[in-house]
Design a protein around this motif. Sequence first.
Motif, PDB file in Angstrom:
ATOM      1  N   ASN A 171       8.869  29.542 -37.528  1.00 61.53           N
ATOM      2  CA  ASN A 171       9.692  29.698 -36.327  1.00 61.53           C
ATOM      3  C   ASN A 171       9.025  30.594 -35.297  1.00 61.53           C
ATOM      4  N   GLY A 172       8.112  31.442 -35.756  1.00 60.46           N
ATOM      5  CA  GLY A 172       7.495  32.394 -34.851  1.00 60.46           C
ATOM      6  C   GLY A 172       8.259  33.705 -34.842  1.00 60.46           C
ATOM      7  N   PRO A 173       7.801  34.671 -34.054  1.00 65.39           N
ATOM      8  CA  PRO A 173       8.317  36.037 -34.134  1.00 65.39           C
ATOM      9  C   PRO A 173       9.579  36.315 -33.322  1.00 65.39           C
ATOM     10  N   ALA A 174      10.152  35.322 -32.670  1.00 68.60           N
ATOM     11  CA  ALA A 174      11.263  35.594 -31.756  1.00 68.60           C
ATOM     12  C   ALA A 174      12.403  36.346 -32.426  1.00 68.60           C
ATOM     13  N   ASN A 175      12.754  35.954 -33.644  1.00 70.38           N
ATOM     14  CA  ASN A 175      13.849  36.611 -34.359  1.00 70.38           C
ATOM     15  C   ASN A 175      13.362  37.418 -35.552  1.00 70.38           C
ATOM     16  N   ALA A 176      12.043  37.506 -35.725  1.00 67.47           N
ATOM     17  CA  ALA A 176      11.503  38.265 -36.856  1.00 67.47           C
ATOM     18  C   ALA A 176      11.753  39.760 -36.651  1.00 67.47           C
ATOM     19  N   ASN A 177      11.955  40.462 -37.747  1.00 73.04           N
ATOM     20  CA  ASN A 177      12.187  41.907 -37.663  1.00 73.04           C
ATOM     21  C   ASN A 177      11.751  42.593 -38.948  1.00 73.04           C
ATOM     22  N   ALA A 178      10.636  42.121 -39.504  1.00 74.73           N
ATOM     23  CA  ALA A 178      10.106  42.732 -40.720  1.00 74.73           C
ATOM     24  C   ALA A 178       9.330  43.992 -40.377  1.00 74.73           C
ATOM     25  N   SER A 179       9.453  45.011 -41.217  1.00 72.35           N
ATOM     26  CA  SER A 179       8.690  46.252 -41.060  1.00 72.35           C
ATOM     27  C   SER A 179       8.266  46.735 -42.440  1.00 72.35           C
TER      28      SER A 179
END
Length: 646
Positions: A327-335
Amino acid sequence: MAANVYASATEDDAGGAGRARVLGGATIDCPDVGTNLTTVPEKARPAVDKELAALDEQIAQAYQRLAESAPAIQQDPGVADEKVVGPLEEERTATLDRISGAMEQEGDRPEGLGELADCSVVDSGNASGGPGDGQGDGQGEAGDQGGDGDAGQEQGGGNGGQAGNGPVAADFVDIESVQPNVAEPAESDDASKGTFVSSCGVNENGLFNSDNVIAAPGVANGAHHFHDYIGNQATNAFSSDEELAAADTSCVDQGDKSSYYWPVLRLQNGTEEQDANSPGGGIEGNVGEIVTPKEVTLTFEGNPQGEVTAMPRLLRIITGDAKSFVNGPANANASWSCTGFEDRQLADKYPLCPQGSDVVRTFDFQSCWDGRNTDSANHRTHMAFVDGQGNCPSGFTPVPQLVQRIVYDVDAPSLDDGGATTPLFAVDSFPEQLHKPGTDHGDFINVFDEDLMREMVDCINSGRTCGAGTGGGEQPGEDPQEEPTEAPGVPDEGGDDNGEQPGDNGGGDQGNGGGDQGKGNAGGDQGKGGDQQENPSEPPVDAPATEEPAGDDATTPPGDEQPEVRASVKDDAAGAGQGDDGAGRATPDVGTATNDGGQRAAAADSTRPQAVSGGLADTGAQLWPAAVGAVLLVAGVVLLRRVRRA
């Protein structure tokens, strides 16, 4: 804009149970329907959610068909259309038509939904890369993470890993090669600077399932991967709001029945867990030993620009994107990071931590609420992140931000041999997402007692540190003090066990969580989770929602069992109960729970000075009445003896 969902080509494990094995790094590319459905009539949502879950199941089935057809596809790529893509598109077309019909019954029929049925077989990219060499900064785009699929344990093809669907060596990076990258919005004079900490354990109860009651309510195995659960003990796909409200909780403060869950972390060491032959587990490529977190910290924080308001009861929040590999990073929130290095965060790489440092996952949840809805059609649009200055979007109001920090005692894997010597680790994922670190995500359902929620808001807005996870809390206005990671002369007494960590200045963890990574509109609001001290492996036993320092009995819970909370011994008594989060804010003092009946707690307390302020004049002022009394007593005894002799 349609997003893509990849599924990996697989074959049945000859060893049994139909475990997924990836061949040649092939994947299935389909548009992601869920992200396109931003508006769904309320009455149509149950039916739509079930159909969306059916689309995920269809991709999983196509994943298996691709495995069965792999030899033929290698000879004739056209077989993929006949055996895999064609049947999948037919299933998707029928499902999308049912979604359109359900929405039309309650409103207007959506336009163009049928166009999202198209899929294709593509290369996953895993077969093209080599072992990780410290390249990149953990912020790469989806699909660029190659790896050595030929090395290591039981790797069945280019996608690597124990089950053949990842991870690969290039999914890892040495944390010491990463530059500090955490940024936070500047706080205004009106900022709400308090924190409220809830302590709910580390899932020592062993509560797991492969459901997702937020994204796929009413659908068993709706997540296609297993979750750890803490807090609410009744969370599954079929939980009603009433059942959640009436459930037991693992939280110390029984007023917090919220549900906190995230994908489990596994060591790919060949261990067969209880889910080895189950959907969501080994059958879908999620294999290996489930690792129980060493610590979990649940901190609710304020807003950099103003006060926060109460979260509505039963508010649902998903942070991150379980399908972000494609999907790509638009909704990604990994840390991802390591203790002692939390001023550097990785968005799409797993960290290789030096000896003595632990792996850390941090979730900085959205903290702007639309003021109306506890959920939304795509489970996202009712919540938003603050911008780079800490402001909520127009029409949204700040609520307490949940910062969830999870620590694991796992060793850096041996990449040269694909994890054969020291096993690879990875989060559970949809089988087609290849266990990519960027797919990490967290889920939260607010089931706080309303009185406790009001207490949280008041605590945060008034700049205090409160909650059952604070180890007794602290008073506003005290200067934070640095705390050693290990108490001198008291081995293994609380704090973290990292010893002298590179980059550690004595406060344990540097940095502030997720920084400005993983969400396009978040600016630098992601962080502040990195400096919490490590939580107990069992829930602390302090009184809930306390704001005053705990008394001598604070470590004794009701009942027969009396686990004890140990706190690190401080260099300076004035720093008791405090750490430093790197921004001048004090953090709670929490140690490691034991079951020794409180004996070590008493020993630890005995090492602390009786007075925490004042000088010699104060001491003299407290002692002179006792001295005068002693002189008078001696004079009285002498006088009495003389009278008797007379």
